[in-house]
Design an enzyme around this catalytic site. Structure first.
Site, mmCIF file in Angstrom:
data_model
loop_
_atom_site.group_PDB
_atom_site.id
_atom_site.type_symbol
_atom_site.label_atom_id
_atom_site.label_comp_id
_atom_site.label_asym_id
_atom_site.label_seq_id
_atom_site.Cartn_x
_atom_site.Cartn_y
_atom_site.Cartn_z
ATOM 1 N N CYS A 161 100.140 66.912 52.152
ATOM 2 C CA CYS A 161 99.064 67.607 52.863
ATOM 3 C C CYS A 161 97.798 67.606 52.013
ATOM 4 O O CYS A 161 97.794 67.147 50.872
ATOM 5 C CB CYS A 161 99.476 69.032 53.208
ATOM 6 S SG CYS A 161 99.541 70.121 51.765
ATOM 7 N N CYS B 51 97.789 68.967 48.532
ATOM 8 C CA CYS B 51 98.288 68.045 47.489
ATOM 9 C C CYS B 51 97.135 67.245 46.900
ATOM 10 O O CYS B 51 96.967 67.173 45.672
ATOM 11 C CB CYS B 51 99.321 67.082 48.082
ATOM 12 S SG CYS B 51 100.811 67.855 48.728
ATOM 13 N N ASP C 214 64.444 42.473 58.908
ATOM 14 C CA ASP C 214 63.942 41.215 58.365
ATOM 15 C C ASP C 214 63.909 40.203 59.512
ATOM 16 O O ASP C 214 64.638 40.356 60.499
ATOM 17 C CB ASP C 214 64.875 40.738 57.251
ATOM 18 C CG ASP C 214 64.473 39.390 56.702
ATOM 19 O OD1 ASP C 214 63.276 39.191 56.444
ATOM 20 O OD2 ASP C 214 65.358 38.528 56.549
ATOM 21 N N ASP D 134 69.286 39.955 55.176
ATOM 22 C CA ASP D 134 70.357 39.041 54.754
ATOM 23 C C ASP D 134 70.093 38.335 53.438
ATOM 24 O O ASP D 134 70.998 37.744 52.859
ATOM 25 C CB ASP D 134 70.570 37.971 55.835
ATOM 26 C CG ASP D 134 69.494 36.901 55.772
ATOM 27 O OD1 ASP D 134 68.296 37.261 55.807
ATOM 28 O OD2 ASP D 134 69.846 35.712 55.674
ATOM 29 N N ASP E 239 65.704 40.792 50.318
ATOM 30 C CA ASP E 239 65.888 42.039 51.068
ATOM 31 C C ASP E 239 66.647 43.091 50.261
ATOM 32 O O ASP E 239 66.671 44.268 50.638
ATOM 33 C CB ASP E 239 66.671 41.779 52.368
ATOM 34 C CG ASP E 239 65.936 40.837 53.306
ATOM 35 O OD1 ASP E 239 64.709 40.981 53.426
ATOM 36 O OD2 ASP E 239 66.586 39.966 53.907
#
Length: 816
Positions: A12, A15, A432, A625, A629
């Site tokens: 749980c 823990c 971009d 990409d 960037d």
């Protein structure tokens, strides 16, 4: 130093919170995160202060197992739900006769005389129950072992509550049994035994944990599906001969043969052959894509038709599939900001419940004016059992794991849970242009010279550009060849390049690079014309004048305009950033419906654009990409990289879109909102459940005849956790109905008689896939039909002949 470990034995949230607190207190540890769902731990520590043995000893001393990531012995990776199911069945088999004897006499059921308390056999009645309930406790000793260790380590958990509830019931009943044997009011004491409660609590909690584990495994089902996409055996070509080897033996440069129906095992380049491949598992695209010689293919794509030979470029942990699996696992194991509140509460939950239980016991002693076990004992035990830290702890991680797995199947990879939550706060999107809005595969459309030999200009331009790794440079080299050998090459970021050829300086780049060069009127007029039509213009000049113009066009992606429209519907501000000059940028922006754009930007300008938006209150997503960037992706609240981009961009981003289709952005927004909404629902339920149920269990409403015993409390506790898990599983049903793509292939539905198993379906699929122009075949065994997608119509006679040859009968054929 950052390290990840596999953790076993957690049941749980208390823990995981306990491990976090214990490890987090170690000298030298700066960050410690434990995932209950991922069964893992991530820590950052100073290896000069802390050694790994201390981490291991701390976790094992708490009663849990710890292993270096991926090194957990196979014997340890047994199905937890299977163990719980076996325990439940054994407990149930013992519980039935126990319940029959303890409760049956109240309903008038016949009970053997020797254990019937109404016939003066209270001793045997009590002993019978004591033996069977002790057996059930023995079967479920894990609750007591884990709960006791947790108490001594000062990290009490759900097992502690269950062990207390069941243990108190058993010990109380055992004391009454001793009194019965001593002849102290045997008939009355026999009716106050709680052995059945002790046993029922353990049985109900066990079945609840079993159902919870089964449901939790489904949340990681998408990861399991991804793991199955990696074939164990591959076909390797050696000196013209084909041999089968393990996928683990494949090395970079090996030639592999992938046939119809097989998954591509590694990332590589096609050397020969052509095929239709289905990338659905990686990109979420539903339709097969045609690939041919020199195309790059990735692992986890399945060849629907055709045969290809590929040269392995990335193997093992470097393949696309391996990276996706790693990202999904890490994202599923990470913690969202919403979870921090729940974790703090879960950390003090168990001690608080024990205190409430003791208060309940004392209060009922006072109310009753003495010891009345049907009140003080029953209500105190009910409080212990009904309280559920699991629902609180599972509320966030179970939804995160389900969502990240589902997202992966749709071609969206979240780096962590925080990124998923941040997406919901976005209000500004910066995009971009190159390879994001456009295809990123520009081509030279025009090469115009001015008082200069065309061949000389071509060779000079190619000679300069072959030294550059810029995408536009590659276009020029592909168009003009390798060119001259130049010297003193220098690349100027955001402008272009300069070099020396035969002791003369030459410039090749955009308008910024040639500011000190005379631009002839006819050159300017032609350059303006190219720009207005959306083409990128590159100038080739010497120190005095422009000698050539190169026009390069990059096609807008088919889904870009739709993606922008969908973003605008969400009332987001949208802007495009590009290094292209203003007229080219304007043409692209107008074509896809973007009203605001910034042209001729340098990498630092993209970073400033993000910062400026954030300054005025914008929560910004940057979509890009390229290497240029990456600063902006890092600075943005959410950096989104296109999967076809550079490794630098992907590493800088918070979210990766594996598919190059920009419309996936809409799915990302949708799924993130659905996930956060699901988490809030789970947290609300977990809080409300405990706020309502604890007072009811304590007997606050007993005056209104509204209360329950420990057995019902145990059932409620189990159902509360199950509710949270099942609510999170609803995310697996998510579909973005706005993005259902039209199928441009011809579809033929064939109803087939005689198929009875998966082998039959596979045989039919293989036969039909071999037909000319067939792109894919989907055989639906239950519906007894096959759906054929093809570029051209496949004749009914050919279909009938192929199915008959496979050993089955065609009932009907419908062409759509």
């Amino acid at each position: 130093m950052e390290k990840r470990y596999d953790i076993t034995g957690m049941t749980c949230s208390a823990c995981s919170s306990g491990i976090e607190r214990a490890v987090g207190k170690l000298n030298g540890v700066s960050i410690c995160e434990v995932s209950l769902m991922g069964k893992s731990m991530r820590i950052e520590y100073d290896e000069n202060i802390l050694n790994e043995e201390e981490v291991f000893s701390t976790v094992t001393s708490l009663g849990y197992g710890i292993y270096n990531e991926g090194q957990q012995p196979q014997g340890e990776v047994k199905s937890v739900d299977k163990k719980l199911f076996i325990r439940f069945i054994i407990s149930l088999c013992l519980l039935v006769p126990l319940m029959y004897v303890s409760m049956g006499h109240m309903l008038g059921a016949p009970i053997p005389d020797f254990i019937n308390p109404h016939h003066g056999n209270s001793q045997w009645f009590a002993l019978y129950q004591a033996i069977i309930s002790a057996a059930i406790i023995g079967v479920n000793y894990e609750f007591f072992k884990n709960g006791t260790v947790a108490v001594f380590k000062r990290v009490p958990n759900m097992d502690t509550l269950v062990a207390l509830g069941s243990g108190v019931s058993f010990i109380y009943s055992l004391v009454l049994t001793i009194l019965i044997f001593l002849g102290n009011n045997p008939s009355a004491n026999a009716m106050n035994l709680h052995f059945e409660s002790a046993a029922m609590i353990l049985t109900l909690v066990t079945v609840g944990k079993w159902l919870e584990e089964k449901s939790k495994r489904k949340t990681g089902g998408e990861i399991e599906k991804l793991l199955k996409l990696a074939p164990d055996i591959v076909t390797k070509e050696v000196d013209g001969n084909q041999i089968t080897i393990s996928v683990k033996e494949v090395k970079v440069g090996d030639i592999l043969v992938v046939k119809q129906g097989e998954y591509i095992p590694v990332d590589g380049v096609i050397l020969s052959g052509n095929a239709f491949v289905d990338k659905c598992a990686v990109t979420g695209e539903s339709l097969p894509v045609e690939v041919t010689e020199n195309d790059f293919v990735t692992s986890a794509a399945i060849v629907k038709s055709g045969v290809i030979r590929i040269r392995a470029e990335k193997v093992g942990a470097e393949t696309t599939l391996s990276k996706i699996i790693k990202m999904v696992k890490e994202a599923g194991a990470s913690k969202a900001p919403l979870q921090k509140i729940a974790d703090k509460i879960a950390g003090i939950f168990v001690p608080a419940v024990v205190m409430i239980s003791l208060i309940t016991f004392v209060v009922w002693l006072i109310i009753d004016g003495g010891f009345n076990p049907s009140h003080c004992v029953t209500y105190a035990i009910s409080v212990l059992v009904v309280s559920c830290p699991c629902a609180l702890g599972l509320a966030t991680p179970v939804a995160i794991m389900t969502a990240t797995g589902k997202a992966a199947s749709l071609g969206i990879l979240y780096k962590d849970a925080e990124s998923l939550q941040k997406v919901c706060n976005l209000n500004t999107i910066l995009l971009d242009k190159t390879a994001t809005i456009t295809e990123g595969k520009p081509k030279v459309t025009d090469f115009i010279t001015f008082e200069c030999d065309r061949d000389f200009a071509l060779q000079l331009a190619a000679g300069i550009e072959k030294n550059s790794n810029h995408p536009l440079a590659k276009c020029v080299v592909e168009y003009a060849g390798n060119g001259f050998e130049v010297s003193e090459f220098e690349y100027l970021v955001g402008q272009g390049a300069k070099a020396v050829y035969k002791n003369k300086n030459y410039l090749l780049g955009n308008i910024k690079l040639i500011q000190n060069v005379n631009i002839q009127p006819d050159v300017k007029q032609l350059a303006d014309s190219f720009s207005e039509s959306g083409k990128t213009v590159i100038y080739l000049a010497d120190n005095k004048r422009v000698i050539a113009l190169i026009a390069i066009a990059d096609t807008v992606k088919s889904g870009s305009a739709d993606a922008i429209a969908l973003i605008k519907k969400r009332n987001f501000k949208v802007a495009m950033l590009t290094g292209d000059e203003k007229r080219t940028a304007s043409a692209v922006a107008n074509g896809v419906g973007i009203d605001e754009f910034i042209a001729e930007v340098m990498p630092e300008d993209k970073l400033k654009a993000v910062e400026n938006c954030q300054t005025v209150g914008g929560c910004v997503a940057m979509v890009g990409d390229g290497i240029n960037d990456s600063p902006a992706l890092k600075q943005a609240d959410v950096g989104i990289a296109i999967g076809s981009g550079t490794d630098v961009a992907i590493d800088s981003a918070d979210v990766v879109l594996v598919s190059e289709d920009l419309r996936t952005l809409d799915t990302m927004f949708d799924l993130s909102k659905a996930t956060v909404r699901n988490i809030k629902q789970n947290l609300f339920w977990a809080f409300i459940y405990n706020v309502v149920m604890i007072p009811v269990a304590a007997g606050v409403f007993s005056a209104l005849n509204f209360s329950f015993n420990p057995m019902i409390a145990a059932a409620c506790m189990s159902l509360s956790s199950l509710f949270v898990v099942c609510n999170a599983l609803r995310l697996l049903l998510y579909k973005n109905k706005k993005l259902i793509k039209e199928d441009n292939f011809m579809k033929t539905i064939v109803n087939i008689e005689g198929m009875c198993c998966e082998h039959c379906a596979k045989r039919v699929e293989d036969k039909l896939s071999a037909a000319a122009n067939v792109v894919s075949v989907d055989v639906k065994l239950k519906k007894k039909l096959a759906v054929i997608r093809s570029r051209e119509e496949v004749s009914k006679e050919e279909i009938t002949a192929l199915v008959t040859d496979a050993g089955y009968n065609v009932v009907s054929i419908e062409v759509k």
